[in-house]
Design a protein around this motif. Structure first.
Motif, PDB file in Angstrom:
ATOM      1  N   SER A   1      40.040 -27.204  75.254  1.00  0.00           N
ATOM      2  CA  SER A   1      41.222 -26.890  76.626  1.00  0.00           C
ATOM      3  C   SER A   1      42.010 -26.081  75.929  1.00  0.00           C
ATOM      4  CB  SER A   1      41.886 -27.892  76.498  1.00  0.00           C
ATOM      5  OG  SER A   1      42.815 -27.445  77.443  1.00  0.00           O
ATOM      6  N   ARG A   2      41.846 -25.103  76.513  1.00  0.00           N
ATOM      7  CA  ARG A   2      42.772 -23.999  76.409  1.00  0.00           C
ATOM      8  C   ARG A   2      44.210 -23.877  76.369  1.00  0.00           C
ATOM      9  NH1 ARG A   2      40.294 -19.407  74.887  1.00  0.00           N
ATOM     10  NH2 ARG A   2      38.777 -18.408  76.442  1.00  0.00           N
ATOM     11  N   ARG A   3      44.725 -24.851  77.207  1.00  0.00           N
ATOM     12  CA  ARG A   3      46.205 -25.902  77.032  1.00  0.00           C
ATOM     13  C   ARG A   3      46.660 -26.892  76.770  1.00  0.00           C
ATOM     14  NH1 ARG A   3      48.909 -23.312  82.217  1.00  0.00           N
ATOM     15  NH2 ARG A   3      49.900 -25.461  81.829  1.00  0.00           N
ATOM     16  N   PRO A   4      46.189 -27.186  75.692  1.00  0.00           N
ATOM     17  CA  PRO A   4      46.363 -29.073  74.633  1.00  0.00           C
ATOM     18  C   PRO A   4      47.474 -29.572  75.511  1.00  0.00           C
ATOM     19  CG  PRO A   4      46.286 -27.740  73.140  1.00  0.00           C
ATOM     20  CD  PRO A   4      45.588 -26.343  74.659  1.00  0.00           C
ATOM     21  N   GLU A   5      48.675 -28.875  75.129  1.00  0.00           N
ATOM     22  CA  GLU A   5      49.765 -30.160  75.273  1.00  0.00           C
ATOM     23  C   GLU A   5      49.487 -30.514  77.470  1.00  0.00           C
ATOM     24  OE1 GLU A   5      52.237 -30.767  73.532  1.00  0.00           O
ATOM     25  OE2 GLU A   5      50.897 -29.553  71.518  1.00  0.00           O
ATOM     26  N   GLN A   6      49.015 -29.555  78.133  1.00  0.00           N
ATOM     27  CA  GLN A   6      48.995 -29.780  79.592  1.00  0.00           C
ATOM     28  C   GLN A   6      47.757 -31.301  79.236  1.00  0.00           C
ATOM     29  OE1 GLN A   6      52.330 -29.080  80.445  1.00  0.00           O
ATOM     30  NE2 GLN A   6      50.632 -29.710  81.995  1.00  0.00           N
ATOM     31  N   THR A   7      46.293 -30.615  78.552  1.00  0.00           N
ATOM     32  CA  THR A   7      45.429 -32.054  78.376  1.00  0.00           C
ATOM     33  C   THR A   7      46.156 -33.602  78.062  1.00  0.00           C
ATOM     34  OG1 THR A   7      44.037 -30.298  78.119  1.00  0.00           O
ATOM     35  CG2 THR A   7      43.306 -32.464  77.938  1.00  0.00           C
TER      36      THR A   7
ATOM     37  N   ASN B   1      49.221 -34.700  78.059  1.00  0.00           N
ATOM     38  CA  ASN B   1      49.967 -34.535  78.601  1.00  0.00           C
ATOM     39  C   ASN B   1      49.987 -35.617  80.117  1.00  0.00           C
ATOM     40  OD1 ASN B   1      52.039 -34.006  77.494  1.00  0.00           O
ATOM     41  ND2 ASN B   1      52.647 -32.048  78.817  1.00  0.00           N
TER      42      ASN B   1
ATOM     43  N   ALA C   1      40.824 -27.220  70.318  1.00  0.00           N
ATOM     44  CA  ALA C   1      41.781 -26.770  71.490  1.00  0.00           C
ATOM     45  C   ALA C   1      41.355 -25.174  70.114  1.00  0.00           C
ATOM     46  CB  ALA C   1      42.932 -26.266  71.747  1.00  0.00           C
TER      47      ALA C   1
ATOM     48  N   SER D   1      39.233 -23.098  81.807  1.00  0.00           N
ATOM     49  CA  SER D   1      40.273 -24.126  81.029  1.00  0.00           C
ATOM     50  C   SER D   1      39.797 -25.396  79.980  1.00  0.00           C
ATOM     51  CB  SER D   1      41.451 -24.014  81.440  1.00  0.00           C
ATOM     52  OG  SER D   1      42.217 -21.816  81.577  1.00  0.00           O
ATOM     53  N   GLU D   2      38.882 -25.409  81.261  1.00  0.00           N
ATOM     54  CA  GLU D   2      38.675 -26.542  79.965  1.00  0.00           C
ATOM     55  C   GLU D   2      37.526 -26.792  80.475  1.00  0.00           C
ATOM     56  OE1 GLU D   2      40.345 -26.889  84.020  1.00  0.00           O
ATOM     57  OE2 GLU D   2      41.916 -26.987  82.341  1.00  0.00           O
TER      58      GLU D   2
END
Length: 141
Positions: A19-25, A27, A64, A80-81
């Motif tokens: 994932s490029r957006r680990p915090e969202q993943t 969550n 990430a 992005s994932e």
């Protein structure tokens, strides 16, 4: 071709989610009931890692990109994932690889064995198995 139930002597361990957006993943995973039991930076692979087990679902290893080039660059070019590998634990790496090859599978080493900080420096290696995909093999402690 028929195989015995454990012809390759591998046990499922986790799946790898890039994932490029680990915090969202994270969550999303937390919303599903996954815990985050470990977070590390692995300098040998140049990635950030989170180990996210669940009481009744498969464990997820969130991976990430870190700064600079790394192993996820090609994987995350179009999305992005991506779920990009399955990890199996083995008692005997050489025997498991030999069994895969004897089973008629083409196995190409993508990343040779190296210590994995996320798993207490146990050896991990990655392979492309034709007609299946990328697998990570985690050597038992």
């Amino acid at each position: 071709m028929q195989f015995s139930m454990q012809a390759f002597a591998l046990r499922f361990h986790h799946f790898g989610l890039a994932s490029r957006r680990p915090e969202q993943t994270l969550n999303f995973l937390r919303g599903l009931g996954h815990e985050v039991i470990r977070q590390v930076y692995d300098p040998l692979q140049n990635v950030n890692l989170w180990l996210c087990p669940h009481a009744s679902m498969p464990t997820v290893e969130l991976v990430a990109p870190a700064q600079g080039p790394g192993p996820l660059d090609a994987i995350l070019t179009t999305s992005s994932e991506s779920i990009y590998h399955l990890c199996y634990e083995t008692e005997n790496l050489k025997a498991s690889l030999e069994a895969l090859k004897e089973g008629g599978f083409r196995v190409i080493c993508v990343s040779s064995p190296k210590p994995a900080i996320l798993f207490g420096n146990r050896q991990v290696s990655f392979y492309m198995v034709k007609d299946f995909g990328i697998i990570e093999l985690l050597e038992s402690s």
